[in-house]
Write an enzyme that holds these catalytic residues in place. Structure first.
Site, PDB file in Angstrom:
ATOM      1  N   MET A  24       0.862  -1.188   0.000  1.00 50.66           N
ATOM      2  CA  MET A  24       0.000   0.000   0.000  1.00 50.66           C
ATOM      3  C   MET A  24       0.894   1.231   0.000  1.00 50.66           C
ATOM      4  O   MET A  24       1.640   1.488   0.955  1.00 50.66           O
ATOM      5  CB  MET A  24      -0.927   0.005   1.208  1.00 50.66           C
ATOM      6  N   CYS A 126      -3.053  -1.343 -10.624  1.00 50.61           N
ATOM      7  CA  CYS A 126      -3.345   0.059 -10.332  1.00 50.61           C
ATOM      8  C   CYS A 126      -4.467   0.582 -11.245  1.00 50.61           C
ATOM      9  O   CYS A 126      -4.354   0.535 -12.467  1.00 50.61           O
ATOM     10  CB  CYS A 126      -2.083   0.898 -10.526  1.00 50.61           C
ATOM     11  N   LYS A 168       0.710  -9.318  -9.143  1.00 45.73           N
ATOM     12  CA  LYS A 168      -0.556  -8.943  -8.483  1.00 45.73           C
ATOM     13  C   LYS A 168      -1.406  -8.211  -9.504  1.00 45.73           C
ATOM     14  O   LYS A 168      -0.921  -7.307 -10.185  1.00 45.73           O
ATOM     15  CB  LYS A 168      -0.255  -8.048  -7.289  1.00 45.73           C
TER      16      LYS A 168
HETATM   17  C1  LIG Z   1      -3.748   3.342   0.490  1.00 48.37           C
HETATM   18  C2  LIG Z   1      -3.638   2.215  -0.507  1.00 48.37           C
HETATM   19  C3  LIG Z   1      -2.518   2.123  -1.309  1.00 48.37           C
HETATM   20  C4  LIG Z   1      -2.399   1.059  -2.215  1.00 48.37           C
HETATM   21  N1  LIG Z   1      -1.261   0.941  -2.961  1.00 48.37           N
HETATM   22  C5  LIG Z   1      -1.075  -0.164  -3.732  1.00 48.37           C
HETATM   23  C6  LIG Z   1       0.137  -0.391  -4.425  1.00 48.37           C
HETATM   24  O1  LIG Z   1       1.054   0.418  -4.386  1.00 48.37           O
HETATM   25  N2  LIG Z   1       0.260  -1.542  -5.148  1.00 48.37           N
HETATM   26  C7  LIG Z   1      -0.758  -2.458  -5.248  1.00 48.37           C
HETATM   27  O2  LIG Z   1      -0.606  -3.485  -5.904  1.00 48.37           O
HETATM   28  N3  LIG Z   1      -1.929  -2.261  -4.620  1.00 48.37           N
HETATM   29  C8  LIG Z   1      -2.093  -1.150  -3.862  1.00 48.37           C
HETATM   30  N4  LIG Z   1      -3.259  -0.993  -3.175  1.00 48.37           N
HETATM   31  C9  LIG Z   1      -4.285  -2.045  -3.272  1.00 48.37           C
HETATM   32  C10 LIG Z   1      -4.113  -3.072  -2.167  1.00 48.37           C
HETATM   33  O3  LIG Z   1      -2.857  -3.710  -2.245  1.00 48.37           O
HETATM   34  C11 LIG Z   1      -5.220  -4.145  -2.244  1.00 48.37           C
HETATM   35  O4  LIG Z   1      -5.109  -4.832  -3.459  1.00 48.37           O
HETATM   36  C12 LIG Z   1      -6.617  -3.536  -2.138  1.00 48.37           C
HETATM   37  O5  LIG Z   1      -6.684  -2.584  -1.102  1.00 48.37           O
HETATM   38  C13 LIG Z   1      -7.676  -4.632  -1.915  1.00 48.37           C
HETATM   39  O6  LIG Z   1      -7.396  -5.348  -0.735  1.00 48.37           O
HETATM   40  P1  LIG Z   1      -8.177  -5.037   0.648  1.00 48.37           P
HETATM   41  O7  LIG Z   1      -9.650  -5.202   0.384  1.00 48.37           O
HETATM   42  O8  LIG Z   1      -7.627  -6.036   1.614  1.00 48.37           O
HETATM   43  O9  LIG Z   1      -7.853  -3.618   1.006  1.00 48.37           O
HETATM   44  C14 LIG Z   1      -3.425   0.083  -2.307  1.00 48.37           C
HETATM   45  C15 LIG Z   1      -4.560   0.189  -1.498  1.00 48.37           C
HETATM   46  C16 LIG Z   1      -4.682   1.240  -0.604  1.00 48.37           C
HETATM   47  C17 LIG Z   1      -5.908   1.303   0.274  1.00 48.37           C
END
Ligand SMILES: Cc1cc2nc3c(=O)[nH]c(=O)nc-3n(C[C@H](O)[C@H](O)[C@H](O)COP(=O)(O)O)c2cc1C
Length: 396
Positions: A24, A126, A168
């Site tokens: 994240m 992304c 991913k």
């Molecule tokens: C603040 C934030 C930053 C994120 N940055 C990235 C990132 O840099 N790379 C990535 O693959 N996913 C990023 N994500 C997505 C998360 O890795 C994840 O795939 C997404 O939040 C869904 O999972 P969750 O429901 O457990 O949050 C980000 C999500 C959030 C909330």
């Protein structure tokens, strides 16, 4: 008592519990990763190899904030600064973003050779318009040839170091343009050690519910471990996702914002025991203080306090805390001030059970995905110049 869930294998790493802290941007720096890992280790659910039979498994994988391959190769200072690790991080895990096989290959070599990184994850998830508009992120897997070339470049560069590469991704661009099954097959053939699927399309952003059926479909489609991602708010959700989809492990993002102890719960439930850590406000305040302390070690007091501000509302979600105290914590600038404010919290206030199981962090609404002109008419993309898709991007 449930049976324990088997460890996850990612290349040479045995990961037990089979849990990954989602990369994240702006969150998963060394301090936050350490905070979460310490919680998993505190569960004390030692696997068999901790009793002397071989190397200890990693208590989860904790992925660094995303860095861009171009930034790393071109020696960008802020990119290199993000590659900071805690001495306790046995597996240095980094997420790399890139759109050009040459840069991704070279960046992977730098990570393994110069930074001792032992897990490289590639970001194809992304959904941010400024990235998809240029053909990067979650829309890149539409170009199967280019995806293949990027994955192979990373796998080849990592091979001499014995470092596993994972990918991913999301389900696709939108419901009419799904890419995840093709991407899984391409990742497997390219030699990736695992694939993580966020069960949403780019068009969904963070809205609606993650589609765990799609995670199950990917499990049935590929022969490499699938990591399920999306909407794990409590440890019980992680167990449900594994049971529902057959995935080999889970990736947890927003659910642990302001709740690093979720990793303790995850370790406990995957060891087969029931658990929900419900810290009173005094314990939450100690975790907040530890979080800032770790940040200070990495970036000094001033930056650490600023960096911590965004975490305050996540930590206090659901607790009854007066507005002036919340606001003051969210503007904290010194450790002395932080300590004085934390001392004002009611240490005995129990954890707000009503906040359990609720979404936190980004949610947003669905929106059409902006694509480069003619993007959908070609599925190959090899040789495309997408350099602009790597400028000014910071995760998502
Ligand atoms: C603040 C934030 C930053 C994120 N940055 C990235 C990132 O840099 N790379 C990535 O693959 N996913 C990023 N994500 C997505 C998360 O890795 C994840 O795939 C997404 O939040 C869904 O999972 P969750 O429901 O457990 O949050 C980000 C999500 C959030 C909330």
């Amino acid at each position: 008592m449930r049976a324990a869930t088997p460890a996850l294998t990612v290349g040479r790493h045995r990961v037990d519990p089979p849990v990954v802290l989602a990369p994240m941007a702006g969150v998963t720096n060394a301090a936050f990763r350490t905070l979460c890992r310490e919680q998993a280790e505190a569960a004390g659910t030692a696997g068999p190899s901790r009793n002397g039979k071989g190397a200890a498994p990693a208590a989860g994988l904790y992925v660094c904030e995303m860095i861009t391959s171009r930034g790393l190769v071109e020696g960008d200072e802020s990119t290199r600064r993000m590659l900071a690790f805690d001495p306790g991080e046995a597996v240095r895990s980094v997420q790399l973003y890139g759109v050009d096989p040459r840069y991704v290959g070279e960046a992977t070599r730098i990570l393994c050779g110069e930074y001792d990184v032992s897990h490289v994850d590639l970001n194809f998830g992304c959904p941010v318009p400024k990235v998809t508009r240029k053909g990067g992120g979650a829309v890149l897997p539409w170009k199967r040839g280019l995806l293949d070339a990027i994955l192979r470049a990373a796998v080849e560069a990592a091979r001499p170091y014995g470092v596993p590469v994972t990918m991913k991704t999301r389900k696709g661009i939108d419901d009419d343009h799904l890419t995840y099954l093709d991407a899984g097959r391409i990742a497997e053939q390219a030699g990736c050690a695992a694939i993580a699927l966020h069960g949403r399309t780019a068009a969904q952003h963070y809205s609606g519910e993650a589609d765990w059926d799609a995670i199950g479909a990917l499990v049935a489609h590929v022969g490499i471990p699938v990591l399920g991602n999306g909407d794990i708010w409590e440890a019980a959700d992680a167990v449900r996702m594994v049971e529902h989809s057959g995935c080999a492990g889970v990736v947890v993002g927003r659910g642990c914002l302001g709740r690093p102890w979720l990793f303790r719960d995850l370790a406990t439930v995957f060891a087969g025991e029931p658990a929900t850590v419900l810290p009173a406000l005094g314990e939450v305040s100690r975790v907040m203080r530890r979080h800032v302390g770790l940040l200070v070690e990495d970036m000094g007091e001033d930056r650490a306090c600023r960096e911590f501000r965004k975490h305050v509302s996540w930590y206090l979600k659901g607790f009854a805390v007066r507005q002036h105290l919340r606001s003051a914590l969210a503007l904290v600038s010194t450790l002395a001030e932080l300590d004085a404010l934390l001392a004002e919290l009611d240490a005995d206030q129990p954890f707000p059970q009503a906040a359990l199981g609720l979404p936190r962090g980004r949610q947003g609404s669905p929106r059409p995905v902006t694509l480069p002109a003619g993007w959908l008419s070609d599925r190959d993309g090899v040789g495309a110049d997408l350099a602009a898709a790597e400028v000014g991007i910071s995760g998502g």
